[in-house]
Design a protein around this motif. Structure first.
Motif, PDB file in Angstrom:
ATOM      1  N   GLY A  15     -32.253 -30.532  23.704  1.00 58.74           N
ATOM      2  CA  GLY A  15     -31.612 -31.495  22.812  1.00 58.74           C
ATOM      3  C   GLY A  15     -32.023 -31.338  21.363  1.00 58.74           C
ATOM      4  N   LEU A  16     -32.675 -30.238  21.021  1.00 54.87           N
ATOM      5  CA  LEU A  16     -33.100 -30.021  19.640  1.00 54.87           C
ATOM      6  C   LEU A  16     -31.975 -29.433  18.786  1.00 54.87           C
ATOM      7  CD1 LEU A  16     -36.657 -28.662  20.398  1.00 54.87           C
ATOM      8  CD2 LEU A  16     -36.057 -30.926  19.515  1.00 54.87           C
ATOM      9  N   LEU A  17     -30.998 -28.828  19.444  1.00 52.14           N
ATOM     10  CA  LEU A  17     -29.771 -28.360  18.789  1.00 52.14           C
ATOM     11  C   LEU A  17     -28.606 -28.999  19.518  1.00 52.14           C
ATOM     12  CD1 LEU A  17     -30.444 -24.522  18.411  1.00 52.14           C
ATOM     13  CD2 LEU A  17     -30.557 -26.249  16.618  1.00 52.14           C
ATOM     14  N   PHE A  18     -27.560 -29.347  18.777  1.00 52.00           N
ATOM     15  CA  PHE A  18     -26.405 -30.008  19.381  1.00 52.00           C
ATOM     16  C   PHE A  18     -25.154 -29.181  19.143  1.00 52.00           C
ATOM     17  CE2 PHE A  18     -29.405 -33.317  18.166  1.00 52.00           C
ATOM     18  CZ  PHE A  18     -29.574 -33.959  19.373  1.00 52.00           C
ATOM     19  N   LEU A  19     -24.287 -29.117  20.169  1.00 50.98           N
ATOM     20  CA  LEU A  19     -23.016 -28.407  20.048  1.00 50.98           C
ATOM     21  C   LEU A  19     -21.850 -29.361  19.859  1.00 50.98           C
ATOM     22  CD1 LEU A  19     -23.390 -25.685  22.804  1.00 50.98           C
ATOM     23  CD2 LEU A  19     -23.528 -25.397  20.347  1.00 50.98           C
ATOM     24  N   GLU A  20     -21.924 -30.509  20.493  1.00 53.94           N
ATOM     25  CA  GLU A  20     -20.831 -31.472  20.385  1.00 53.94           C
ATOM     26  C   GLU A  20     -21.421 -32.874  20.316  1.00 53.94           C
ATOM     27  OE1 GLU A  20     -18.557 -30.477  23.790  1.00 53.94           O
ATOM     28  OE2 GLU A  20     -20.034 -31.205  25.203  1.00 53.94           O
ATOM     29  N   SER A  21     -20.625 -33.796  19.790  1.00 51.65           N
ATOM     30  CA  SER A  21     -21.143 -35.141  19.578  1.00 51.65           C
ATOM     31  C   SER A  21     -21.287 -35.936  20.865  1.00 51.65           C
ATOM     32  CB  SER A  21     -20.242 -35.896  18.598  1.00 51.65           C
ATOM     33  OG  SER A  21     -18.932 -35.964  19.104  1.00 51.65           O
ATOM     34  N   GLN A  22     -20.500 -35.616  21.867  1.00 54.11           N
ATOM     35  CA  GLN A  22     -20.628 -36.320  23.140  1.00 54.11           C
ATOM     36  C   GLN A  22     -20.580 -35.321  24.290  1.00 54.11           C
ATOM     37  OE1 GLN A  22     -17.466 -39.074  23.243  1.00 54.11           O
ATOM     38  NE2 GLN A  22     -15.857 -37.563  23.219  1.00 54.11           N
ATOM     39  N   THR A  23     -21.294 -35.615  25.328  1.00 51.66           N
ATOM     40  CA  THR A  23     -21.337 -34.737  26.496  1.00 51.66           C
ATOM     41  C   THR A  23     -20.357 -35.245  27.531  1.00 51.66           C
ATOM     42  OG1 THR A  23     -23.659 -34.315  26.068  1.00 51.66           O
ATOM     43  CG2 THR A  23     -22.839 -33.746  28.245  1.00 51.66           C
ATOM     44  N   GLU A  24     -19.509 -34.359  28.008  1.00 47.24           N
ATOM     45  CA  GLU A  24     -18.546 -34.720  29.040  1.00 47.24           C
ATOM     46  C   GLU A  24     -18.987 -34.102  30.357  1.00 47.24           C
ATOM     47  OE1 GLU A  24     -14.661 -33.487  27.872  1.00 47.24           O
ATOM     48  OE2 GLU A  24     -14.892 -34.279  25.855  1.00 47.24           O
ATOM     49  N   ALA A  25     -18.655 -34.751  31.427  1.00 41.49           N
ATOM     50  CA  ALA A  25     -19.021 -34.232  32.747  1.00 41.49           C
ATOM     51  C   ALA A  25     -18.309 -32.912  33.026  1.00 41.49           C
ATOM     52  CB  ALA A  25     -18.683 -35.257  33.823  1.00 41.49           C
ATOM     53  N   THR A  26     -17.145 -32.711  32.416  1.00 37.37           N
ATOM     54  CA  THR A  26     -16.366 -31.503  32.660  1.00 37.37           C
ATOM     55  C   THR A  26     -16.616 -30.414  31.615  1.00 37.37           C
ATOM     56  OG1 THR A  26     -14.504 -32.375  31.386  1.00 37.37           O
ATOM     57  CG2 THR A  26     -14.518 -32.813  33.769  1.00 37.37           C
ATOM     58  N   SER A  27     -17.568 -30.614  30.750  1.00 38.19           N
ATOM     59  CA  SER A  27     -17.806 -29.614  29.702  1.00 38.19           C
ATOM     60  C   SER A  27     -18.306 -28.310  30.322  1.00 38.19           C
ATOM     61  CB  SER A  27     -18.805 -30.135  28.673  1.00 38.19           C
ATOM     62  OG  SER A  27     -20.063 -30.306  29.254  1.00 38.19           O
ATOM     63  N   SER A  28     -17.928 -27.199  29.667  1.00 37.77           N
ATOM     64  CA  SER A  28     -18.291 -25.890  30.200  1.00 37.77           C
ATOM     65  C   SER A  28     -19.535 -25.369  29.485  1.00 37.77           C
ATOM     66  CB  SER A  28     -17.135 -24.907  30.014  1.00 37.77           C
ATOM     67  OG  SER A  28     -16.981 -24.610  28.648  1.00 37.77           O
ATOM     68  N   ASN A  29     -19.937 -24.200  29.872  1.00 36.33           N
ATOM     69  CA  ASN A  29     -21.124 -23.578  29.278  1.00 36.33           C
ATOM     70  C   ASN A  29     -20.787 -22.651  28.120  1.00 36.33           C
ATOM     71  OD1 ASN A  29     -22.848 -24.844  31.130  1.00 36.33           O
ATOM     72  ND2 ASN A  29     -22.468 -23.254  32.635  1.00 36.33           N
ATOM     73  N   PHE A  30     -19.525 -22.627  27.672  1.00 32.72           N
ATOM     74  CA  PHE A  30     -19.133 -21.708  26.615  1.00 32.72           C
ATOM     75  C   PHE A  30     -19.895 -21.952  25.315  1.00 32.72           C
ATOM     76  CE2 PHE A  30     -15.232 -21.308  29.262  1.00 32.72           C
ATOM     77  CZ  PHE A  30     -15.407 -19.972  29.570  1.00 32.72           C
ATOM     78  N   GLY A  31     -20.258 -23.182  25.046  1.00 28.86           N
ATOM     79  CA  GLY A  31     -21.055 -23.484  23.852  1.00 28.86           C
ATOM     80  C   GLY A  31     -22.423 -22.817  23.918  1.00 28.86           C
ATOM     81  N   PHE A  32     -23.033 -22.832  25.101  1.00 24.30           N
ATOM     82  CA  PHE A  32     -24.315 -22.151  25.301  1.00 24.30           C
ATOM     83  C   PHE A  32     -24.165 -20.657  25.030  1.00 24.30           C
ATOM     84  CE2 PHE A  32     -25.237 -25.934  27.827  1.00 24.30           C
ATOM     85  CZ  PHE A  32     -26.580 -26.162  27.544  1.00 24.30           C
ATOM     86  N   TYR A  33     -23.103 -20.077  25.598  1.00 30.18           N
ATOM     87  CA  TYR A  33     -22.882 -18.637  25.441  1.00 30.18           C
ATOM     88  C   TYR A  33     -22.602 -18.271  23.986  1.00 30.18           C
ATOM     89  CZ  TYR A  33     -22.082 -19.142  30.486  1.00 30.18           C
ATOM     90  OH  TYR A  33     -22.188 -19.453  31.808  1.00 30.18           O
ATOM     91  N   ALA A  34     -21.807 -19.092  23.324  1.00 27.34           N
ATOM     92  CA  ALA A  34     -21.459 -18.810  21.927  1.00 27.34           C
ATOM     93  C   ALA A  34     -22.698 -18.857  21.034  1.00 27.34           C
ATOM     94  CB  ALA A  34     -20.410 -19.806  21.427  1.00 27.34           C
ATOM     95  N   LEU A  35     -23.518 -19.893  21.204  1.00 29.41           N
ATOM     96  CA  LEU A  35     -24.727 -19.979  20.386  1.00 29.41           C
ATOM     97  C   LEU A  35     -25.686 -18.842  20.709  1.00 29.41           C
ATOM     98  CD1 LEU A  35     -26.324 -21.509  18.224  1.00 29.41           C
ATOM     99  CD2 LEU A  35     -27.462 -22.710  20.083  1.00 29.41           C
ATOM    100  N   ALA A  36     -25.807 -18.481  21.972  1.00 30.62           N
ATOM    101  CA  ALA A  36     -26.683 -17.375  22.364  1.00 30.62           C
ATOM    102  C   ALA A  36     -26.205 -16.067  21.740  1.00 30.62           C
ATOM    103  CB  ALA A  36     -26.736 -17.252  23.884  1.00 30.62           C
ATOM    104  N   PHE A  37     -24.888 -15.848  21.738  1.00 33.15           N
ATOM    105  CA  PHE A  37     -24.333 -14.646  21.115  1.00 33.15           C
ATOM    106  C   PHE A  37     -24.654 -14.622  19.622  1.00 33.15           C
ATOM    107  CE2 PHE A  37     -20.986 -12.377  18.888  1.00 33.15           C
ATOM    108  CZ  PHE A  37     -20.972 -11.168  19.556  1.00 33.15           C
ATOM    109  N   ILE A  38     -24.462 -15.746  18.957  1.00 36.51           N
ATOM    110  CA  ILE A  38     -24.756 -15.834  17.522  1.00 36.51           C
ATOM    111  C   ILE A  38     -26.243 -15.633  17.267  1.00 36.51           C
ATOM    112  CG2 ILE A  38     -24.793 -17.413  15.551  1.00 36.51           C
ATOM    113  CD1 ILE A  38     -22.139 -18.575  16.715  1.00 36.51           C
ATOM    114  N   ALA A  39     -27.081 -16.204  18.122  1.00 33.57           N
ATOM    115  CA  ALA A  39     -28.531 -16.034  17.973  1.00 33.57           C
ATOM    116  C   ALA A  39     -28.917 -14.567  18.104  1.00 33.57           C
ATOM    117  CB  ALA A  39     -29.275 -16.875  19.012  1.00 33.57           C
TER     118      ALA A  39
END
Length: 150
Positions: free
Chosen positions: A95-119
């Motif tokens: 929770g030290l970095l945020f991808l979206e303002s609210q977490t949805e139960a149906t949210s995917s892991n694409f945000g994790f992958y995108a940030l990892a790629f950028i990192a």
């Protein structure tokens, strides 16, 4: 230069192979709970290899300034990118970095992958941002390397 290009292409092939093995369920069962962090590390590796291939192209073909002094960087950078991709997962999960303002139960892991790629793509900036976060949150001073690069 040819050796570095072959190394990077083999590294890329290894990353693709690991992704295929992971998606087809060929990893050991004990890795199942760690699939997301493993995949984040692999996404970071893809970013790192892409950055290295771009650097190889630019330095050899465009700028005509290829130097063997950079060989260690080309060899180590994809490995460091895998690590920063994995670390990006930890910071998101904590929770030290945020991808979206609210977490949805149906949210995917694409945000994790995108940030990892950028990192993995831009290790230096990612580490600098993490150090900014550490300084703002816990008062930890930036490393000498970060201070010297400014």
């Amino acid at each position: 230069m040819i050796g570095i290009a072959i190394y990077l292409l083999l590294f890329l092939a290894g990353l693709f192979t690991l992704v295929v093995c992971l998606l087809s369920g060929q990893f050991p069962d004990w890795t199942t709970p760690f699939q997301l962090p493993i995949t984040c590390g692999l996404a970071g590796g893809f970013g790192g290899v892409l950055y290295c291939l771009r650097g190889l192209y630019l330095n050899y073909s465009v700028k005509k300034q290829w130097s063997s002094e950079w060989y260690p960087w080309y060899i180590i950078r994809p490995l460091v990118s895998i690590l920063t991709g994995g670390v990006s997962f930890l910071f998101l999960k904590a929770g030290l970095l945020f991808l979206e303002s609210q977490t949805e139960a149906t949210s995917s892991n694409f945000g994790f992958y995108a940030l990892a790629f950028i990192a993995g793509l831009n290790v230096d900036k990612f580490i600098s941002k993490i150090e900014d976060l550490a300084q703002a949150t816990w008062g930890i001073e930036k490393s000498r390397a970060s201070k010297d690069s400014k």
